[in-house]
Motif scaffolding. Sequence first.
Motif, PDB file in Angstrom:
ATOM      1  N   ARG A 121       0.829  -1.208   0.000  1.00  8.21           N
ATOM      2  CA  ARG A 121       0.000   0.000   0.000  1.00  8.21           C
ATOM      3  C   ARG A 121       0.867   1.264   0.000  1.00  8.21           C
ATOM      4  NH1 ARG A 121      -5.184  -1.905   1.332  1.00  8.21           N
ATOM      5  NH2 ARG A 121      -5.099  -4.021   2.162  1.00  8.21           N
ATOM      6  N   SER A 140      -0.516   5.681  -1.379  1.00  9.97           N
ATOM      7  CA  SER A 140      -1.804   5.845  -0.713  1.00  9.97           C
ATOM      8  C   SER A 140      -2.277   7.288  -0.841  1.00  9.97           C
ATOM      9  CB  SER A 140      -1.695   5.410   0.751  1.00  9.97           C
ATOM     10  OG  SER A 140      -1.461   4.011   0.850  1.00  9.97           O
ATOM     11  N   TYR A 154      -3.878   2.730   1.483  1.00 11.59           N
ATOM     12  CA  TYR A 154      -4.458   3.247   2.714  1.00 11.59           C
ATOM     13  C   TYR A 154      -5.216   4.524   2.370  1.00 11.59           C
ATOM     14  CZ  TYR A 154      -1.686   0.210   5.802  1.00 11.59           C
ATOM     15  OH  TYR A 154      -1.141  -0.874   6.464  1.00 11.59           O
ATOM     16  N   ARG A 176      -6.276   7.722   4.348  1.00 15.11           N
ATOM     17  CA  ARG A 176      -6.094   8.417   5.621  1.00 15.11           C
ATOM     18  C   ARG A 176      -7.146   9.509   5.745  1.00 15.11           C
ATOM     19  NH1 ARG A 176      -3.152  13.081   7.213  1.00 15.11           N
ATOM     20  NH2 ARG A 176      -2.541  13.063   9.425  1.00 15.11           N
ATOM     21  N   ALA A 193      -9.168  -0.281   0.167  1.00 15.38           N
ATOM     22  CA  ALA A 193      -8.305   0.539   1.016  1.00 15.38           C
ATOM     23  C   ALA A 193      -8.490   0.203   2.481  1.00 15.38           C
ATOM     24  CB  ALA A 193      -8.594   2.024   0.783  1.00 15.38           C
ATOM     25  N   GLU A 194      -7.444   0.396   3.264  1.00 16.81           N
ATOM     26  CA  GLU A 194      -7.491   0.272   4.718  1.00 16.81           C
ATOM     27  C   GLU A 194      -7.519   1.664   5.316  1.00 16.81           C
ATOM     28  OE1 GLU A 194      -7.714  -2.330   6.646  1.00 16.81           O
ATOM     29  OE2 GLU A 194      -6.827  -4.082   5.688  1.00 16.81           O
ATOM     30  N   VAL A 210      -6.836   4.738   7.849  1.00 23.26           N
ATOM     31  CA  VAL A 210      -5.930   5.373   8.810  1.00 23.26           C
ATOM     32  C   VAL A 210      -6.618   6.646   9.287  1.00 23.26           C
ATOM     33  CG1 VAL A 210      -3.665   6.439   9.170  1.00 23.26           C
ATOM     34  CG2 VAL A 210      -3.895   4.460   7.643  1.00 23.26           C
ATOM     35  N   THR A 257       2.734  10.249   5.978  1.00 17.66           N
ATOM     36  CA  THR A 257       1.279  10.144   5.993  1.00 17.66           C
ATOM     37  C   THR A 257       0.565  11.342   5.374  1.00 17.66           C
ATOM     38  OG1 THR A 257       1.356  10.887   8.304  1.00 17.66           O
ATOM     39  CG2 THR A 257       1.110   8.523   7.908  1.00 17.66           C
TER      40      THR A 257
END
Length: 527
Positions: free
Chosen positions: A49, A52, A120, A122, A169-170, A172, A344
């Motif tokens: 990932r 992102s 990810y 976020r 997607a995961e 955050v 991030t």
Amino acid sequence: MAMTRSSGCKVGIGIVIAALAASHKAAAQVSTPSVDPSRLPRLGTVDERFQSYNVEMVEVTGGRFWKPYKASASAPPNRGADNTGNIPAGAKPDLYAYREPIDLSNRRLRALAAALAPAYIRVSGTWANSTYFAGSDATPPTPPPDGFRAVLSRERWRGVIDFARAAGAEIVTSMAISRGARDAAGRWRSDQARHLFDYTKSVGGRIAAAEFMNEPTLTAMGGAPTGYDAAAYGRDFKAFVAFIRDSEPDVIVLGPGSVGETMASQSSSGFISTRDLLAASGPGIDAFSYHHYGALSQRCSGIPGQTTPEAALSEAWLKSTEQTFAFYRSLRGEFAPGKPMWLTETAEAACGGNPWAATFLDTFRYLDQLGRLARAAVQIVAHNTLAASDYGLLEETTLRPRPNYWAALLWRRLMGTTVLDAGVHEGIHLYAHCRWGARGAVTLLAINTDRTTTAMLRLPAASERYTLSADDLQSDTVKLNGTVLELGPNDDLPRLAAVTSPPGSIEIGPATIAFLTVADAKNPACD
């Protein structure tokens, strides 16, 4: 034989010209790198990932975010007059425009995000620091409860969870840390965080990683209580880690999520150094997170840290990403040795990006940054944003892909997780990865930042070539091998067709970018 003075001059000039030509030819030969993809050594790996993106919390809740330089004809009216409460402390209201909550169920948005999977997403940003999560399905409180600036309803957060699932997607995120999230003594309370995590699990979602707060180096702007300092952060961070370890042990703890120390922002009022934050908080992070912006955008005029379109392809501009990384890597080595590093939040410039952030001119930074940071073993690079303001991968109202989106799509399809050492070469930026999903295959990313000179690259094997270019560097369209990239009538992604280059020298035109895949490289690192 007799020789006149005139003929002697001609002979002399001829010798000089011939010598110069030979010199130029030799220089060209020296400056043409020869790369054998089958022999490139393995440097390391990045997370699957790695590439992102961010969706700002204010996009989810609705509110005032960075105003685009050019208003879209389909943009909603600016309702900001009665919505100034959710902008960062001390900010100028006229820099922002009101946005309705982003429609995360939009079919085009989901399809374009899914094409970048796995990733990810976020959901954080400055606004998240003071956003209240509604504890029930009842109509959210208006105005927000005392000590908060915005409200995140269960419905909106459920939209994030559903979007993440559809987009591969995961999630955050970060916690609310403003005055409303604290007890009478000013200590951070975990009840808001607990409600968020519990609800997420109750509807089948998952938060994969979390930062305590967004950008703790800028606490005053970020909504922390007046006088908040490193000691208070250290106390609160320890409480956050204890909550995660007790209630959410599978969640990756990210931190500190700092920004600004390689720019002029550290001189601003209320700035807290990362060193002081880490010294006060002690151990507890699973991955070291930080943010990088090479400059502040034109919106923040009068604040040091500006850049220009003329500098957008300069080495000084492009290497700023390495300078920021080196600064935070040193702190990681001192306070969290061995922990992976996550970037991030990053984009062309802070404060929503400059006007050229939406154009091909910024694609050089975008891809060069990915190449440099993968080579440095940074595990995650989350672009800000997916679809908001001028630095979004997508135009925010039409969701039309911008040049950086097409670059992201090519990276996703061609650059795998194993990073190879392509060396450092004069006149061209060169990066190499094992190709995604193809054993033994190698993809080279060749970036020519010179606006007038063609770069050369010599390969011993045939390659499939994907060249990105634009007639105008500040165009919001981009060409792949000479054809403009655009969505089909049903929002279908176009076929990303390559052209074959035979073994030998390959030309990389002025201000162009080429992905070169060698299917039969048989590189042992790519098995």
